[in-house]
Design a protein around this motif. Structure first.
Motif, PDB file in Angstrom:
ATOM      1  N   THR A 230       9.412   4.137  -9.763  1.00  0.00           N
ATOM      2  CA  THR A 230       8.791   3.019 -10.369  1.00  0.00           C
ATOM      3  C   THR A 230       9.259   2.511 -11.693  1.00  0.00           C
ATOM      4  N   GLY A 231       8.338   1.429 -12.103  1.00  0.00           N
ATOM      5  CA  GLY A 231       8.979   0.722 -13.173  1.00  0.00           C
ATOM      6  C   GLY A 231       9.804  -0.755 -13.001  1.00  0.00           C
ATOM      7  N   PRO A 232      10.039  -1.340 -13.797  1.00  0.00           N
ATOM      8  CA  PRO A 232      10.395  -2.832 -13.364  1.00  0.00           C
ATOM      9  C   PRO A 232      11.779  -2.928 -12.689  1.00  0.00           C
ATOM     10  N   ALA A 234      12.274  -0.712 -10.278  1.00  0.00           N
ATOM     11  CA  ALA A 234      12.461   0.478  -9.304  1.00  0.00           C
ATOM     12  C   ALA A 234      12.755   0.183  -7.887  1.00  0.00           C
ATOM     13  N   GLY A 257       7.376   1.544  -6.426  1.00  0.00           N
ATOM     14  CA  GLY A 257       6.310   0.513  -6.861  1.00  0.00           C
ATOM     15  C   GLY A 257       5.477   1.223  -7.896  1.00  0.00           C
ATOM     16  N   ASP A 258       4.310   0.890  -7.848  1.00  0.00           N
ATOM     17  CA  ASP A 258       3.221   1.286  -8.762  1.00  0.00           C
ATOM     18  C   ASP A 258       2.581   2.733  -8.230  1.00  0.00           C
ATOM     19  N   ALA A 259       1.340   2.922  -9.008  1.00  0.00           N
ATOM     20  CA  ALA A 259       0.987   4.194  -8.553  1.00  0.00           C
ATOM     21  C   ALA A 259       0.172   4.248  -7.359  1.00  0.00           C
ATOM     22  N   HIS A 260      -0.411   3.059  -6.849  1.00  0.00           N
ATOM     23  CA  HIS A 260      -1.091   2.939  -5.650  1.00  0.00           C
ATOM     24  C   HIS A 260      -0.081   3.091  -4.486  1.00  0.00           C
ATOM     25  N   PHE A 294       3.864   9.726 -15.124  1.00  0.00           N
ATOM     26  CA  PHE A 294       3.251   8.954 -14.181  1.00  0.00           C
ATOM     27  C   PHE A 294       2.729   9.459 -12.911  1.00  0.00           C
ATOM     28  N   ARG A 298      -1.176   9.323 -13.308  1.00  0.00           N
ATOM     29  CA  ARG A 298      -1.522   8.053 -12.166  1.00  0.00           C
ATOM     30  C   ARG A 298      -1.543   8.193 -10.753  1.00  0.00           C
ATOM     31  N   VAL A 299      -0.610   8.831 -10.180  1.00  0.00           N
ATOM     32  CA  VAL A 299      -0.576   9.031  -8.786  1.00  0.00           C
ATOM     33  C   VAL A 299      -1.520  10.092  -8.627  1.00  0.00           C
TER      34      VAL A 299
END
Length: 304
Positions: A230-232, A234, A257-260, A294, A298-299
Motif C-alpha cells: 500500500t502507499g503511493p 505500492a 492498493g488502498d484498504a478496500h 494499516f 484499516r483493513v
C-alpha cells in the motif's frame, strides 16, 4: 471470522523487530508471522522476543526447517514457548528449501519421510508422551519432555479473542504429497505466498484427502501468505516483487492498493478456504510499522 495477520520479513534486520512488534500489538493486529529463512534470522529466537515484547499479539513461525533441528530440541523449545506465553505461539515446520539444506549438509534423501516421522514424533512429545522410535531419520530412546505444554498453556489465552490457531503443529506445504501428509499428521497447514485462490481450493481438497485417510475429523486451519503493498508507490514495489519471485503476468497472487483493495483480496482468499490470511509486505516497504497499523486499523474492519 477470518483471522488477519502480517509478516515481519527477515530481510529487515533483527533490531527492527521490537518497533514492529510494538506497532502490531498497540494497533490490535491479531497475528505477526516470522520466518526462519536461511541465512537470515532464527525463528525461535525472534518469536520469543516478539512474544516477550507484546501483551496480546499471537506470533507465528512459518516455518522451522526440520532438517536443521533435532525433533527433541524443537519439542523442548515449543513446549517452553507454550508455557511462557499461553495461547500465543503458533509454529509450523516443513521441508525447508532443499538448496539451503544442501548448503549446510542437512538435505534429506526423502524429505517426505523425514517430515512424516518428525511431525508424528513432535506432536507426541508435546502431548507429554515418552517415545522410543527408530525411524529412517527420527530416532529417540525413551525421550519425554519434563515440561510439556499443559492444557492451560496451549488453550485460548483470552477466550473468544483468540483465533482458530492456538495450539498444535502446523506444516508448510506446497506439493500434493506434502499437502496430503499435512492433512494426515498435522494440526494445520501453511500455504506459501504465490498461492492463488484456485491453489487454496486445491490444497483444501488434498488436505481433506489426507484427513480422510487418517480418519481425522477435527478442524484443520489453513494459513496462506498473500503479497500486499500500500502507499503511493505500492504498484511499482509490487511489480518489482513479482519479478523477484518469478510470477507470471496476470498471475493472481498479490494485491497493491488502498484498504478496500487489500480487504477485497483477503476476502477472496478466505472464501476459497483460508482461515487465516497473512499479508506479506515487500522487503523494501518504506514504513514496516505503518504497514502493520494499516492492516490492523484499516483493513481489518473490512474483512469478514
Amino acid at each position: 471470522m477470518t483471522t488477519l495477520g502480517a509478516v515481519f520479513v527477515p530481510q529487515l534486520p533483527p533490531e527492527r523487530l521490537r518497533a514492529v512488534v510494538r506497532a502490531a500489538d498497540d494497533s490490535g493486529l491479531e497475528e505477526l508471522w516470522l520466518w526462519e529463512d536461511c541465512f537470515l534470522e532464527g525463528g525461535v529466537a525472534t518469536a520469543t522476543a516478539a512474544l516477550a515484547w507484546s501483551q496480546r499479539l499471537r506470533v507465528g513461525v512459518g516455518l522451522l526447517p526440520v532438517p536443521l533441528r533435532n525433533v527433541a530440541l524443537t519439542g523442548m523449545e515449543l513446549a517452553t514457548l507454550h508455557r511462557l506465553f499461553p495461547g500465543r505461539a503458533l509454529v509450523g515446520v516443513g521441508h525447508g528449501v532443499q538448496d539451503w539444506m544442501g548448503q549446510v549438509g542437512a538435505r534429506a534423501e526423502s524429505p517426505l519421510t523425514l517430515l512424516r516421522e518428525y511431525v508424528t514424533a513432535l506432536r507426541a512429545l508435546l502431548a507429554g508422551e515418552r517415545l522410543s522410535v527408530q525411524g529412517r531419520y527420527v530416532r529417540l530412546d525413551g525421550v519425554a519432555l519434563d515440561w510439556p505444554p499443559t492444557e492451560a498453556s496451549v488453550g485460548s489465552q483470552a477466550g473468544d479473542q483468540a483465533g482458530p490457531l492456538n495450539t498444535g503443529v502446523l506444516v508448510g506445504a506446497t506439493g500434493p504429497k506434502t499437502l496430503r501428509l499435512a492433512g494426515e499428521v498435522a494440526d494445520g497447514t501453511i500455504l506459501t505466498g504465490g498461492t492463488d485462490v484456485d491453489g487454496v481450493r486445491a490444497a483444501r481438497r488434498l488436505i481433506d484427502e489426507g484427513r480422510q485417510a487418517a480418519g481425522r475429523d477435527e478442524p484443520h486451519p489453513v494459513v496462506v501468505y498473500l503479497h500486499a503493498a500500500t502507499g503511493p508507490d505500492a504498484v511499482e514495489r509490487m511489480a518489482a516483487e513479482r519479478v523477484r519471485w518469478g510470477y507470471r503476468d496476470g498471475q493472481d497472487v498479490s494485491v497493491a492498493g488502498d484498504a478496500h483493495a487489500v480487504a477485497d483480496a483477503v476476502n477472496r482468499w478466505a472464501d476459497a478456504g483460508a482461515d487465516t490470511v497473512v499479508l506479506q509486505p515487500t522487503p523494501d516497504d518504506p514504513d514496516p510499522e505503518g504497514f502493520l497499523r494499516f492492516v490492523a486499523e484499516r483493513v481489518r474492519p473490512l474483512v469478514g
